[in-house]
Scaffold this active site. Structure first.
Site, short mmCIF file in Angstrom:
data_model
loop_
_atom_site.label_atom_id
_atom_site.label_comp_id
_atom_site.label_asym_id
_atom_site.label_seq_id
_atom_site.Cartn_x
_atom_site.Cartn_y
_atom_site.Cartn_z
N LYS A 5 87.31 54.66 29.05
CA LYS A 5 88.12 54.94 27.85
C LYS A 5 89.60 54.76 28.18
O LYS A 5 89.98 54.70 29.36
CB LYS A 5 87.84 56.36 27.36
CG LYS A 5 88.25 57.46 28.34
CD LYS A 5 87.69 58.82 27.92
CE LYS A 5 88.09 59.89 28.91
NZ LYS A 5 87.34 61.15 28.70
N TYR A 34 122.92 58.21 33.60
CA TYR A 34 123.27 59.10 32.49
C TYR A 34 123.40 60.54 32.97
O TYR A 34 122.55 61.04 33.69
CB TYR A 34 122.19 59.06 31.41
CG TYR A 34 122.07 57.72 30.72
CD1 TYR A 34 123.14 57.16 30.03
CD2 TYR A 34 120.86 57.03 30.74
CE1 TYR A 34 123.00 55.93 29.39
CE2 TYR A 34 120.72 55.81 30.09
CZ TYR A 34 121.80 55.27 29.42
OH TYR A 34 121.66 54.06 28.77
C1 LIG Z 1 86.72 61.53 29.95
C2 LIG Z 1 85.36 62.08 30.01
C3 LIG Z 1 84.62 62.03 31.20
C4 LIG Z 1 85.20 61.55 32.51
O1 LIG Z 1 86.04 62.55 33.07
P1 LIG Z 1 86.67 62.41 34.54
O2 LIG Z 1 87.15 63.77 34.86
O3 LIG Z 1 87.78 61.42 34.43
O4 LIG Z 1 85.57 61.93 35.42
C5 LIG Z 1 83.31 62.48 31.16
N1 LIG Z 1 82.76 62.96 30.02
C6 LIG Z 1 83.45 63.03 28.87
C7 LIG Z 1 82.79 63.58 27.64
C8 LIG Z 1 84.77 62.61 28.83
O5 LIG Z 1 85.46 62.71 27.68
#
Ligand SMILES: *Cc1c(COP(=O)(O)O)cnc(C)c1O
Length: 372
Positions: A49, A278
């Site tokens: 994602k 800045y």
């Molecule tokens: C993002 C997510 C993961 C992965 O999490 P990590 O801590 O990056 O391994 C697993 N399950 C769900 C439902 C998520 O939203």
């Protein structure tokens, strides 16, 4: 029409200033480490994602699949469609909640697999799918065991499963949940969530309902709790070579996948009493050689790292000085000989024996490496 990204000269010129390097060999190594750790019992879902946590979803997905992952996890329907359009045919779980009939259509057309979090949402899916012909859509029921984000309450999971099972056009592929505190060395909440999850799935099994797959673990639980692997683990952060927490480091040797680099665009000497950037939050107390580097907060370097971070130049760790600006920052190169405009600076990554990590940035700015 040619988009800007396709203009060859621009693609080359982008490398003149700042860029990221993605080491797909390191990704392959991490996936192999994870699949070895899992053994034969559990499958690996590569969570890609948010453009694979900024690493590039398509390349990461392809490499993860060829290295041993068998599932992909994304947050949204467009993220899943992007992978399908790139020719990826592995099963893809949409972990976010989908509520519009339009998205249901896209899910069916692209053979994506949605997460259902309520009976109402299951009805929307079943009705929208009734307009189309074809085999039933595999769906994944999410139950809330303590995260208080997506999911149907764990204590009513059997009723939820039963409801969905009676709807046409849907086939329950898994019943899953998500952990809130897997990276905490104190496992009290995690064990409570585990107990709720196992109670729910035992009740579902006792009712002679579907035989769905079970999954609960993110990176932290995958590394730290082999008893939570079940059929599948959903791993994001660890794929990219980062650890969810320091106490999980001894479990596996992971390699960071991303490096961030930029070039020096300007060099100058400043005299004692001269303010830098800045607000003059840095003032020279002695003659200094400073370099301007062509990267700033618009490129993703948190402004809160101003006067806090180090960078690597020719294998040496040097201090960043003054406020980080939108597309530039200054560094102290008084001790580094032979620099020129065009010399490369590493912001995240390794040079010689020195390593700069997203974890260090996260600690300095009070956030987590996921966000970095
Ligand atoms: C993002 C997510 C993961 C992965 O999490 P990590 O801590 O990056 O391994 C697993 N399950 C769900 C439902 C998520 O939203």
């Amino acid at each position: 029409m040619l988009s800007w990204d396709q203009t060859p000269a621009l693609a080359t010129m982008r490398r003149c200033r700042a860029w990221v390097e993605i080491d797909l060999g390191a990704l392959q190594h991490n996936v192999q480490q994870l699949t070895q750790h899992l053994g034969t019992k559990a499958a690996l879902m590569a969570v890609v994602k948010a453009d694979a946590y900024g690493h590039g979803a398509i390349a990461v997905a392809q490499t993860a699949l060829s290295s041993g992952a068998s599932w992909l996890g994304v947050a949204t329907v467009p993220e899943g469609v992007e992978l399908r359009e790139a020719g990826i045919d592995a099963p893809i779980l949409i972990m976010g909640a989908v509520n519009s009939a339009e998205e249901v259509g896209a899910i069916a057309r692209w053979q994506l697999q949605p997460t259902l979090v309520s009976p109402k949402q299951a009805l929307i899916f079943s009705e929208a799918l009734g307009q189309r012909s074809g085999s039933p859509l595999p769906v994944h029921l999410k139950i809330d065991t303590g995260m208080s984000r997506l999911g149907f309450d764990w204590s009513q999971a059997p009723e939820f499963v039963q409801f969905v099972q009676r709807l046409p056009h849907l086939q329950i592929a898994s019943v899953y949940s998500h952990l809130a505190t897997a990276d905490d060395p104190d496992s009290t909440v995690l064990r409570q969530q585990q107990q709720r999850y196992e109670t729910a799935i035992a009740q579902i099994a006792a009712q002679g309902l579907a035989h769905p797959q079970h999954h609960l673990a993110n990176s932290a639980a995958t590394l730290g709790y082999p008893d939570l692997h079940y059929d599948l683990v959903r791993v994001g952060l660890a794929l990219y070579g980062l650890y969810p927490a320091p106490h999980l480091q001894p479990t596996l040797l992971l390699k960071p996948v991303m490096q961030v680099k930029a070039r020096i665009t300007h060099l100058k000497t400043i005299q004692p009493g001269t303010g830098v950037s800045y607000g003059h939050s840095f003032v020279a107390t002695q003659p200094m050689q400073i370099a301007v580097v062509g990267i700033g907060y618009a490129d993703g370097v948190p402004r809160a790292l101003s006067n806090q971070m180090s960078v690597l130049v020719q294998g040496q760790r040097v201090a960043q000085i003054g406020a980080i600006t939108m597309d530039q920052m200054m560094i102290d190169v008084t001790q580094v000989p032979n620099l020129q405009e065009g010399s490369v600076v590493t912001l995240l990554g390794q040079e010689g024996s020195e390593t700069l990590t997203a974890d260090q940035w996260a600690t300095l700015t009070g956030t987590i490496s996921w966000e970095i």
